[in-house]
Design a protein around this motif. Structure first.
Motif, PDB file in Angstrom:
ATOM      1  N   LEU A   7      47.112  46.834  46.774  1.00  0.00           N
ATOM      2  CA  LEU A   7      46.806  48.071  45.965  1.00  0.00           C
ATOM      3  C   LEU A   7      47.023  47.830  44.295  1.00  0.00           C
ATOM      4  O   LEU A   7      45.910  48.440  43.549  1.00  0.00           O
ATOM      5  CB  LEU A   7      47.771  49.169  46.438  1.00  0.00           C
ATOM      6  CG  LEU A   7      47.336  50.649  45.640  1.00  0.00           C
ATOM      7  CD1 LEU A   7      45.881  51.101  45.822  1.00  0.00           C
ATOM      8  CD2 LEU A   7      47.983  51.451  46.471  1.00  0.00           C
ATOM      9  N   ALA A   8      48.034  47.158  43.795  1.00  0.00           N
ATOM     10  CA  ALA A   8      48.064  47.291  42.441  1.00  0.00           C
ATOM     11  C   ALA A   8      46.985  46.225  41.744  1.00  0.00           C
ATOM     12  O   ALA A   8      46.553  46.496  40.746  1.00  0.00           O
ATOM     13  CB  ALA A   8      49.515  46.429  42.120  1.00  0.00           C
ATOM     14  N   VAL A   9      46.593  45.223  42.465  1.00  0.00           N
ATOM     15  CA  VAL A   9      45.551  44.361  42.060  1.00  0.00           C
ATOM     16  C   VAL A   9      44.373  45.187  42.064  1.00  0.00           C
ATOM     17  O   VAL A   9      43.600  45.175  41.074  1.00  0.00           O
ATOM     18  CB  VAL A   9      45.204  43.380  43.040  1.00  0.00           C
ATOM     19  CG1 VAL A   9      43.894  42.333  42.494  1.00  0.00           C
ATOM     20  CG2 VAL A   9      46.570  42.333  42.992  1.00  0.00           C
ATOM     21  N   LEU A  10      43.820  46.028  42.932  1.00  0.00           N
ATOM     22  CA  LEU A  10      42.776  46.783  42.882  1.00  0.00           C
ATOM     23  C   LEU A  10      42.824  47.753  41.854  1.00  0.00           C
ATOM     24  O   LEU A  10      41.661  48.048  41.034  1.00  0.00           O
ATOM     25  CB  LEU A  10      42.499  47.609  44.066  1.00  0.00           C
ATOM     26  CG  LEU A  10      42.219  46.701  45.395  1.00  0.00           C
ATOM     27  CD1 LEU A  10      42.149  47.673  46.899  1.00  0.00           C
ATOM     28  CD2 LEU A  10      40.953  46.079  45.158  1.00  0.00           C
ATOM     29  N   PHE A 110      37.527  51.465  45.290  1.00  0.00           N
ATOM     30  CA  PHE A 110      38.222  52.301  46.274  1.00  0.00           C
ATOM     31  C   PHE A 110      37.420  51.868  47.625  1.00  0.00           C
ATOM     32  O   PHE A 110      38.344  52.280  48.764  1.00  0.00           O
ATOM     33  CB  PHE A 110      37.742  53.726  45.879  1.00  0.00           C
ATOM     34  CG  PHE A 110      38.040  55.057  47.033  1.00  0.00           C
ATOM     35  CD1 PHE A 110      39.376  55.359  47.072  1.00  0.00           C
ATOM     36  CD2 PHE A 110      37.076  55.003  47.853  1.00  0.00           C
ATOM     37  CE1 PHE A 110      39.475  55.980  48.065  1.00  0.00           C
ATOM     38  CE2 PHE A 110      37.389  56.057  48.936  1.00  0.00           C
ATOM     39  CZ  PHE A 110      38.520  56.762  49.026  1.00  0.00           C
ATOM     40  N   ALA A 111      36.397  51.369  47.763  1.00  0.00           N
ATOM     41  CA  ALA A 111      35.760  50.892  48.910  1.00  0.00           C
ATOM     42  C   ALA A 111      36.559  49.807  49.540  1.00  0.00           C
ATOM     43  O   ALA A 111      37.200  49.683  50.944  1.00  0.00           O
ATOM     44  CB  ALA A 111      34.390  50.434  48.737  1.00  0.00           C
ATOM     45  N   VAL A 112      37.245  48.950  48.640  1.00  0.00           N
ATOM     46  CA  VAL A 112      38.058  47.758  49.201  1.00  0.00           C
ATOM     47  C   VAL A 112      39.038  48.376  49.715  1.00  0.00           C
ATOM     48  O   VAL A 112      39.977  48.028  50.782  1.00  0.00           O
ATOM     49  CB  VAL A 112      38.214  46.734  48.139  1.00  0.00           C
ATOM     50  CG1 VAL A 112      39.239  45.666  48.784  1.00  0.00           C
ATOM     51  CG2 VAL A 112      37.075  46.140  47.789  1.00  0.00           C
ATOM     52  N   TYR A 113      39.836  49.190  49.117  1.00  0.00           N
ATOM     53  CA  TYR A 113      41.034  49.952  49.260  1.00  0.00           C
ATOM     54  C   TYR A 113      40.922  50.667  50.706  1.00  0.00           C
ATOM     55  O   TYR A 113      41.685  50.763  51.646  1.00  0.00           O
ATOM     56  CB  TYR A 113      41.442  51.109  48.419  1.00  0.00           C
ATOM     57  CG  TYR A 113      42.577  52.108  48.988  1.00  0.00           C
ATOM     58  CD1 TYR A 113      43.753  51.562  48.870  1.00  0.00           C
ATOM     59  CD2 TYR A 113      42.054  53.233  49.300  1.00  0.00           C
ATOM     60  CE1 TYR A 113      44.850  52.701  49.267  1.00  0.00           C
ATOM     61  CE2 TYR A 113      43.074  54.045  49.644  1.00  0.00           C
ATOM     62  CZ  TYR A 113      44.431  53.754  49.827  1.00  0.00           C
ATOM     63  OH  TYR A 113      45.287  54.725  50.317  1.00  0.00           O
TER      64      TYR A 113
END
Length: 229
Positions: A7-10, A110-113
Motif C-alpha cells: 500500500l505504501a508503494v502504491l 486504486f485498481a491494484v489496491y
C-alpha cells in the motif's frame, strides 16, 4: 511483500505521478500499474480498466475547452456565452494529455489496491489509528464487486442471462438493498464482539515451528554467504 508495504508503494507511485514535472515519469508509472492490473483475472479487472479509460478520456476531451492557454490553434470553434470562443491549442492538448495520464495512474493505483491486496491482512497489520484503518478497509474492499458476480451467477443458474446496460441496470436495486443489509449485519457483529471497548484484541497467530526457524537461519546464512563470496 506485506500488504502495508504494498500500500505504501502504491501511494508513493500515485503521489509521484501527480507531482512529477516530466510526463515520461507519469507514463512510466501508469504503464507499470497497468501491468500489475493485468495480473488480476479478466472478469474482475475490466470494470476498473473501463472506468480508468472513461475518466481519462473525459479529462483529455473536456480540458482543452475549459482551459485557455497557448497560441498554436489546432481547431477554432463557435463562440459560446460565458465560455467565449471554443478553440483547442497545442499547449492545451498537451496539458490535457498530462492530466489524463496522471488521473489514469491514480486510478490504476486504486485498481491494484482493490484487485491484488489482501484487505484483511492490511487491517491486521495496522498498529495505530485502527479505527480509521478499519473504516478505510471496509469502504474500499471490493464487496460490491463480489455481490455482482454472485448475483449474476445466481441468475444464470435460474436460466436468466444478464446482458447489456439495461440488464445490468436491473441489478442496482438488489445490490443496494444487499449492501444495506450487509452493513447492518456487520454493525451488529462488531457490537456483539465488543468493538470500541478499551483494550484491543488480536487473533492468535500460529506459533513458530522448528522448520520456520531453520528457514530463517538458512536465509540469513545464504545472504551472508553471498556477501562473503
Amino acid at each position: 511483500m506485506r500488504p502495508a508495504a504494498a500500500l505504501a508503494v502504491l501511494l508513493a507511485l500515485a503521489a509521484a505521478a501527480l507531482l512529477a514535472d516530466h510526463w515520461q515519469v507519469s507514463v512510466a508509472i501508469a504503464a507499470v500499474l497497468l501491468g500489475l492490473c493485468l495480473r488480476a483475472p479478466a472478469s474482475r479487472r475490466w470494470p476498473y480498466l473501463l472506468g480508468c479509460a472513461v475518466t481519462s478520456c473525459a479529462v483529455l476531451v473536456v480540458t482543452p475547452f475549459l482551459v485557455v492557454n497557448g497560441v498554436d490553434v489546432l481547431w477554432s470553434g463557435p463562440v459560446v456565452p460565458v465560455l467565449g470562443q471554443l478553440d483547442v491549442t497545442t499547449q492545451e492538448l498537451a496539458g490535457a494529455a498530462i492530466q489524463a495520464v496522471r488521473l489514469a495512474a491514480v486510478t490504476l493505483a486504486f485498481a491494484v489496491y482493490a484487485l491484488l491486496l489482501d484487505h484483511d491482512s492490511l487491517l491486521r497489520s495496522a498498529r495505530f489509528a485502527r479505527k480509521s484503518a478499519l473504516v478505510v478497509a471496509l469502504a474500499t474492499r471490493p464487496t460490491l464487486e463480489r455481490d455482482v458476480h454472485g448475483l449474476v451467477e445466481a441468475l444464470r443458474g435460474r436460466g436468466v442471462e444478464v446482458d447489456g446496460v439495461r440488464g445490468r441496470a436491473r441489478l442496482v436495486s438488489p445490490l443496494v438493498s444487499g449492501s444495506l443489509e450487509r452493513a447492518l449485519n456487520l454493525a451488529e457483529a462488531m457490537e456483539a464482539r465488543g468493538y470500541g471497548r478499551t483494550g484491543a484484541t488480536r487473533a492468535p497467530s500460529p506459533r513458530w515451528r522448528s522448520l520456520d526457524r531453520i528457514a530463517v537461519a538458512a536465509s540469513v546464512a545464504l545472504v551472508l554467504g553471498a556477501l562473503w563470496l
